[in-house]
Enzyme design. Structure first.
Site, PDB file in Angstrom:
ATOM      1  N   CYS A   1       0.816  -1.225   0.000  1.00  0.00           N
ATOM      2  CA  CYS A   1       0.000   0.000   0.000  1.00  0.00           C
ATOM      3  C   CYS A   1       0.843   1.265   0.000  1.00  0.00           C
ATOM      4  CB  CYS A   1      -0.948  -0.006   1.190  1.00  0.00           C
ATOM      5  SG  CYS A   1      -2.056  -1.434   1.158  1.00  0.00           S
TER       6      CYS A   1
ATOM      7  N   CYS B   1     -13.590  -0.103   7.944  1.00  0.00           N
ATOM      8  CA  CYS B   1     -12.697  -0.580   6.877  1.00  0.00           C
ATOM      9  C   CYS B   1     -12.824   0.310   5.638  1.00  0.00           C
ATOM     10  CB  CYS B   1     -13.077  -2.001   6.480  1.00  0.00           C
ATOM     11  SG  CYS B   1     -13.224  -3.135   7.881  1.00  0.00           S
TER      12      CYS B   1
ATOM     13  N   LYS C   1     -10.468   5.832   3.982  1.00  0.00           N
ATOM     14  CA  LYS C   1     -11.782   5.414   4.472  1.00  0.00           C
ATOM     15  C   LYS C   1     -12.925   5.896   3.578  1.00  0.00           C
ATOM     16  CE  LYS C   1     -14.626   3.572   7.067  1.00  0.00           C
ATOM     17  NZ  LYS C   1     -15.346   3.437   5.814  1.00  0.00           N
TER      18      LYS C   1
ATOM     19  N   HIS D   1      -9.263   3.660  -1.691  1.00  0.00           N
ATOM     20  CA  HIS D   1      -7.914   3.116  -1.561  1.00  0.00           C
ATOM     21  C   HIS D   1      -7.552   2.237  -2.754  1.00  0.00           C
ATOM     22  CE1 HIS D   1      -4.268   1.666   0.065  1.00  0.00           C
ATOM     23  NE2 HIS D   1      -4.709   0.699   0.834  1.00  0.00           N
TER      24      HIS D   1
END
Lengths: 388, 388
Positions: B84, B210, B331, B335
């Protein structure tokens, strides 16, 4: 003035390895540490190459994983992926970094597993390799890499009259060289007749025109030329060129010229203040026999169109006037994708130290590595020389 | 003395995109070109981030492919993958390169597709993401990333009494911010009650703790501070820290401390000659709500153990004293793994130019980005500031 120095080199045997990518790399890295007489505390960063671990065995974020296995956790790490040119590009970036003073000493290398130890067969691996070809125009047609290089080679044959016999001579030579290389995947000798009798993979390539799928890892320690003075047997990096070309193949004006290789070689020679004629040998990216012939022209070892006749005449053999792939090349040494680029640097280091034994190029003082990725779209060319 | 400058920034909407990774990147890159008022001839290199294109859609060797789509074919290109933290690491390498004079102007960015447009469902994507976790000890147990961050967060709760309500406040805040961000994947508001009523994903995380799976791309143009003078609205990069930590989680002495983030932040602050107190806001890697709380402490915005209470008290809200994730964060903004790091740099650039509209941090002159990869094992922290 050299740009950086290699002060340690190590690799695994290329072949079949049933250990994880990180473990495999650790073997090469610890061997490079031993060679240099250093430990992890002497290393500031890891530039790590892996091309397909995500696809083959769902293993990514490999740079810190590999670092963790060899006591390097904490240092800046990055993974590079540029198809078959993966670790040569990591090496180029490391040379820049030590030259610029970003890091003092960088561990650079790569690790890959391509054999059925991953649980994948040849067809699935061929599909995975094809991920490096063009997404819009090539993958949908089913073009895989034997086909990519067959198209390039067919064009070369059309332009220059290059023959299948000349291609076969490349295979014969590289297998003969590989027999002298203890880490080679395939050392066994072959003959022109044997190559020409093999089954066709992608016209004009027969089985023995193609390099194998291999597992393996390689690693080198790169440091500044000043720091290299304190090591036993440094070898200097005098030039590193890097260029890319348009993807897909069909968009290249003269595909068989492998334009990126020409640009990268010109950069490397200019940086090194040297010409092709001064190179005592080269390691080139012979994923297929035709690729070696095109590479031998792109790096200026032979005139355009002369690569085939030169191979046939033995000029690129160990005892020829322009030796190519003394290690056995990808063809016989093997081709663990992400480990291939720094594997070539290991061979250059051994040759320039005079330690290549039966495959030693007598009196070699300058050598070149040519590592190509994808549709001949990424090429890194490195010139190294004996320290004065 | 700043290290480099960002002179152009662009990104796609984060969400669902049915175009290839290269096409998606082209949209962000051409937007960055427009923003800077340059064309491909003004760019010397491409530092490209993609984490999982090989796994998700068998697409690799993406750097030259992406370059080919935007008129950049020929320049040196490399693909970075560091889970990431992929494009933040590409950005760090680009800052080093322009600072060292290796390149004049570098295009840096990333592209990723994680939604079902790839043909893969949530379970398969979760398995693919897990490729970044440890190969020997974590993958075989079935540990995936909600579990990794749940373990870290549980430890944080145990040490400091952090509560599920405090985690929920992070989600509520970031969704409120995301509502003001036109490129955000999810702008819709939520409430603490709604978050706490959601289904459990991995204790203590519920669904709204998540971040989503997103597609998207981001790109910035990095040049030397000198060259930046000729651009309209440059923003300076005053520090970039990068550290790694041991993999797996179980080998970390104090896992919830996210040690790599602390080291990277300390490096970035030292380079910038600034302290955490001087930062007007931060974009942090809130892949899960607990990750934002740990990050807010690791970068020194709050004392250890104060991250939870601070979120609950609204201190990290847009109008709080220490705003975090004005963009909506991972969030709410989304992502797309390899695009996230440079996506944060785009937000810093917009905020420091004063152009973030409803989500603008009034009078912001300094901001920080924190991008984390894998088992909190790679972290890159960047400090940027308004040009003096």
């Amino acid at each position: 003035m050299p740009r950086a120095s290699v002060v340690g080199a190590g690799m695994t045997k290329f072949g079949v390895h049933d250990s994880t990518l990180s473990e495999l790399f650790a073997e090469a890295a610890l061997s490079a540490f031993d060679d240099a007489g250093v430990g992890p505390d002497d290393v500031d960063a890891l530039y790590f190459g892996n091309a397909m671990g995500g696809q083959t065995e769902n293993d990514t974020h490999l740079a810190p994983k590999a670092a963790s296995r060899i006591g390097l956790a904490g240092v800046p790490c990055q993974r590079f992926e540029d198809a078959c040119a993966t670790s040569a590009n990591a090496f180029k970036n490391a040379v820049h970094a030590v030259e610029a003073g970003v890091h003092d000493t960088v561990l650079v290398g790569g690790s890959e597993r391509c054999t059925p130890v991953t649980g994948l067969g040849t067809a699935e691996m061929t599909r995975i390799f094809a991920s490096a070809s063009d997404r819009h125009y090539e993958q949908p047609t089913g073009l895989t890499f034997p086909g990519v290089f067959a198209l390039l080679t067919k064009r070369h044959m059309h332009e220059y009259g290059t023959t299948e016999e000349q291609l076969a001579h490349v295979a014969v030579k590289n297998h003969a060289n590989g027999e002298h290389n203890p880490i080679a995947h395939f050392g066994k000798q072959t003959t022109v007749e044997e190559v020409l009798e093999g089954p066709v993979v992608a016209d004009p390539f027969r089985l023995m025109d193609c390099c194998p799928f291999s597992d393996g890892a390689s690693a080198v320690l790169v440091t500044s030329t000043d720091r290299a003075d304190s090591f036993d047997d440094p070898v200097d990096v005098s030039g590193v060129g890097h260029a890319t070309d348009v993807v897909p193949l069909g968009a290249k004006p003269v595909p068989h010229a492998t334009e990126a290789a020409r640009k990268a070689a010109a950069q490397a020679y200019e940086q090194a203040g040297a010409s092709a004629d001064e190179m005592d040998f080269a390691e080139v990216h012979d994923c297929f026999t035709g690729a070696e012939i095109m590479a031998s022209e792109a790096i200026g070892f032979f005139e355009d169109g002369e690569g085939g006749p030169a191979a046939e005449a033995g000029r690129s053999s160990l005892d020829g006037d322009r030796p190519i792939n003394p290690s056995g090349g990808l063809k016989a040494k093997g081709h663990p994708i992400g480990a291939t680029g720094t594997g070539q640097i290991v061979e250059l280091t051994e040759q320039l130290r005079g330690g290549a034994k039966e495959r030693q190029i007598d009196g070699a003082t300058k050598g070149l590595a040519h590592n190509l990725g994808g549709d001949a779209a990424t090429t890194v060319v490195t010139v190294m020389e004996v320290r004065e």
